[in-house]
Scaffold this active site. Structure first.
Site, PDB file in Angstrom:
ATOM      1  N   GLU A 195       2.624  -5.504   5.757  1.00  0.00           N
ATOM      2  CA  GLU A 195       3.242  -6.168   5.079  1.00  0.00           C
ATOM      3  C   GLU A 195       5.137  -6.064   5.603  1.00  0.00           C
ATOM      4  O   GLU A 195       5.384  -5.041   5.532  1.00  0.00           O
ATOM      5  CB  GLU A 195       3.344  -5.980   3.425  1.00  0.00           C
ATOM      6  CG  GLU A 195       3.550  -7.493   2.382  1.00  0.00           C
ATOM      7  CD  GLU A 195       3.760  -6.454   0.996  1.00  0.00           C
ATOM      8  OE1 GLU A 195       2.473  -7.261   0.165  1.00  0.00           O
ATOM      9  OE2 GLU A 195       4.715  -6.164   0.442  1.00  0.00           O
ATOM     10  N   CYS A 242      -0.656   3.559   2.573  1.00  0.00           N
ATOM     11  CA  CYS A 242       0.041   5.327   2.534  1.00  0.00           C
ATOM     12  C   CYS A 242      -0.631   6.439   1.418  1.00  0.00           C
ATOM     13  O   CYS A 242      -0.709   6.036   0.885  1.00  0.00           O
ATOM     14  CB  CYS A 242       1.497   4.842   1.412  1.00  0.00           C
ATOM     15  SG  CYS A 242       2.626   5.320   1.541  1.00  0.00           S
ATOM     16  N   GLY A 289       3.956   2.446   3.802  1.00  0.00           N
ATOM     17  CA  GLY A 289       4.437   3.854   4.626  1.00  0.00           C
ATOM     18  C   GLY A 289       5.096   4.616   4.459  1.00  0.00           C
ATOM     19  O   GLY A 289       6.563   4.325   3.984  1.00  0.00           O
ATOM     20  N   CYS A 303       6.765  -3.270  -3.106  1.00  0.00           N
ATOM     21  CA  CYS A 303       6.460  -2.759  -2.041  1.00  0.00           C
ATOM     22  C   CYS A 303       4.511  -3.136  -1.888  1.00  0.00           C
ATOM     23  O   CYS A 303       4.292  -2.106  -3.287  1.00  0.00           O
ATOM     24  CB  CYS A 303       7.413  -1.580  -1.543  1.00  0.00           C
ATOM     25  SG  CYS A 303       6.078  -1.121  -0.310  1.00  0.00           S
ATOM     26  N   CYS A 330      12.784  -5.408   6.202  1.00  0.00           N
ATOM     27  CA  CYS A 330      11.989  -4.445   6.104  1.00  0.00           C
ATOM     28  C   CYS A 330      10.689  -4.077   6.520  1.00  0.00           C
ATOM     29  O   CYS A 330       9.796  -4.779   6.687  1.00  0.00           O
ATOM     30  CB  CYS A 330      11.892  -3.967   4.564  1.00  0.00           C
ATOM     31  SG  CYS A 330      11.146  -3.069   3.639  1.00  0.00           S
ATOM     32  N   CYS A 383       2.667   7.341  -4.413  1.00  0.00           N
ATOM     33  CA  CYS A 383       3.767   7.837  -5.476  1.00  0.00           C
ATOM     34  C   CYS A 383       2.712   6.668  -6.931  1.00  0.00           C
ATOM     35  O   CYS A 383       1.974   5.428  -5.989  1.00  0.00           O
ATOM     36  CB  CYS A 383       5.104   6.966  -4.928  1.00  0.00           C
ATOM     37  SG  CYS A 383       5.521   7.804  -3.843  1.00  0.00           S
ATOM     38  N   SER A 391      14.320   8.410  -0.530  1.00  0.00           N
ATOM     39  CA  SER A 391      13.457   8.141  -1.912  1.00  0.00           C
ATOM     40  C   SER A 391      13.218   9.725  -3.407  1.00  0.00           C
ATOM     41  O   SER A 391      12.385  10.248  -2.417  1.00  0.00           O
ATOM     42  CB  SER A 391      11.928   7.495  -1.132  1.00  0.00           C
ATOM     43  OG  SER A 391      12.078   6.283  -1.188  1.00  0.00           O
ATOM     44  N   CYS A 428       3.736   3.063  -7.428  1.00  0.00           N
ATOM     45  CA  CYS A 428       4.106   1.962  -5.853  1.00  0.00           C
ATOM     46  C   CYS A 428       2.756   1.215  -6.329  1.00  0.00           C
ATOM     47  O   CYS A 428       1.867   2.352  -5.689  1.00  0.00           O
ATOM     48  CB  CYS A 428       4.397   3.584  -4.742  1.00  0.00           C
ATOM     49  SG  CYS A 428       4.107   1.938  -3.649  1.00  0.00           S
TER      50      CYS A 428
HETATM   51  S1  SF4 Z   1       6.812   4.171  -2.371  1.00  0.00           S
HETATM   52 FE1  SF4 Z   1       6.635   4.657  -0.267  1.00  0.00          FE
HETATM   53  S2  SF4 Z   1       6.289   6.853  -0.070  1.00  0.00           S
HETATM   54 FE2  SF4 Z   1       5.420   6.200  -2.319  1.00  0.00          FE
HETATM   55  S3  SF4 Z   1       3.307   5.121  -1.664  1.00  0.00           S
HETATM   56 FE3  SF4 Z   1       4.954   3.846  -1.927  1.00  0.00          FE
HETATM   57  S4  SF4 Z   1       5.100   2.888   0.530  1.00  0.00           S
HETATM   58 FE4  SF4 Z   1       4.000   5.451   0.158  1.00  0.00          FE
END
Ligand code: SF4
Length: 356
Positions: free
Chosen positions: A95, A119, A174, A348, A112, A123, A229, A126
């Site tokens: 994406e 990934c 990622g 995301c 972006c 997290c 982050s 996410c």
């Molecule tokens: S926030 Fe970023 S580092 Fe964390 S799982 Fe999502 S894409 Fe990966």
């Protein structure tokens, strides 16, 4: 024609393209011409390269390829944000998001970029993190996201403007520093004044806390912005929200950021996603102030974008402003990220997760 045996030209810098053209029996300057077609004009078909002789176009088409990712789907927000679902040569999907930066009519866009398919960090809040990890991207696939997005924007907006995208953030799917070499190679392609020509200060690389990558970036002679982050102010909470914290504790992360700042004299941004009833209490504010105040850094607060399949909630605007004021009173430089693309599932990885 089978693309597997052909040489990938996307990802080569100008010098490498000149060398390649020499190798296939052509003049060096043909490499420079092709470089401009690819990186300035977003052209990936040799047959569209009008100042290249017909026989050479045919020869190149037989032995080489320029693989710009295909846009399979796009969603457009009423605020002008666009999310692209793109397909790579091996049919893996990623994406990419473009966000308008000014008044719609003469907007400049921020792009972006994704650095991996899925990934591995995982997290807790996410959508990408829930989708598992498939592989890291090559530098040409990252630069390809830029070229594909710009081409699509030009087409949709009917604007032949090569500077439509003025900012690039590595904040898509990622962890960029799990793919350090390819990410940095793509940065060099983005900033080349003879090619895409994005200003270094208009590029941000965001990491969830890969300490080795932060220290390596400090050694590069680059003027890009580093973003961290952070999302939590103590190890207990961060272990749950950002599992990479189990490898590198907050102390190790802050020590690496401090090293980066001293080495580069560049201001760092801490991204802090605001999760209702999780990380925005007075105690968290005090911990954040204590951690960040000694550093040359900004805090960017990001009110959470809810994801259907995850339990976290967006805080009310009263709570957002309360937390903001605690931090400002504590002496921090704080901004609240304006919500963009809320109506097209801005979190995301959401479009990607739905596709799967
Ligand atoms: S926030 Fe970023 S580092 Fe964390 S799982 Fe999502 S894409 Fe990966």
């Amino acid at each position: 024609m089978n693309t597997i045996s052909r040489t990938q030209l996307l990802g080569m810098n100008c010098h490498q393209l000149e060398e390649y053209l020499l190798q296939v029996g052509q003049h060096r300057y043909r490499g420079r011409q092709i470089y401009k077609w690819i990186y300035q004009k977003d052209v990936n078909s040799f047959y569209e390269m009008s100042d290249i002789p017909k026989e050479l176009r045919q020869q190149l088409d037989e032995i080489s390829v320029v693989s710009i990712p295909r846009v399979l789907k796009q969603r457009v927000s009423k605020d002008g944000t666009r999310k692209f679902l793109m397909e790579l040569d091996d049919r893996k999907r990623i994406e990419t998001v473009v966000i308008p930066q000014g008044e719609e009519r003469e907007a400049r866009y921020s792009l972006c970029i994704s650095t991996q398919v899925g990934c591995p960090v995982g997290c807790a809040f996410c959508a990408t993190g829930t989708s598992g990890y498939q592989r890291s991207l090559q530098s040409y696939e990252m630069v390809g996201q830029f070229l594909s997005s710009r081409r699509e924007l030009k087409r949709r907006l009917k604007k032949n403007d090569d500077s439509l995208i003025s900012n690039v953030v590595y904040m898509g799917m990622g962890e960029p520093f799990f793919n350090y070499d390819q990410v940095i190679a793509s940065v060099y392609l983005l900033i080349d004044p003879q090619g895409i020509n994005i200003g270094q200060r208009h590029i941000t690389i965001s990491t969830s806390g890969e300490v080795k990558g932060i220290k390596r970036l400090a050694e590069e002679n680059l003027q890009v912005t580093l973003a961290i982050s952070l999302h939590a102010t103590n190890d207990h909470l961060r272990d749950q929200l950002v599992p990479l914290n189990r490898k590198y504790s907050l102390d190790q992360l802050i020590e690496a950021v401090d090293y980066y700042i001293k080495k580069t004299n560049r201001r760092v941004t801490f991204e802090y996603v605001m999760l209702d009833d999780v990380n925005i209490s007075r105690v968290h504010a005090d911990q954040l102030i204590k951690m960040v105040k000694p550093l040359l850094a900004n805090i960017n607060l990001i009110p959470y974008n809810e994801v259907e399949i995850l339990p976290f909630k967006k805080p009310s605007s009263t709570k957002v402003w309360q937390f903001y004021h605690w931090l400002v009173e504590g002496g921090l430089n704080v901004t609240i990220r304006e919500e963009r693309g809320g109506d097209i599932e801005a979190a995301c990885g959401q479009l990607y997760v739905k596709e799967r």
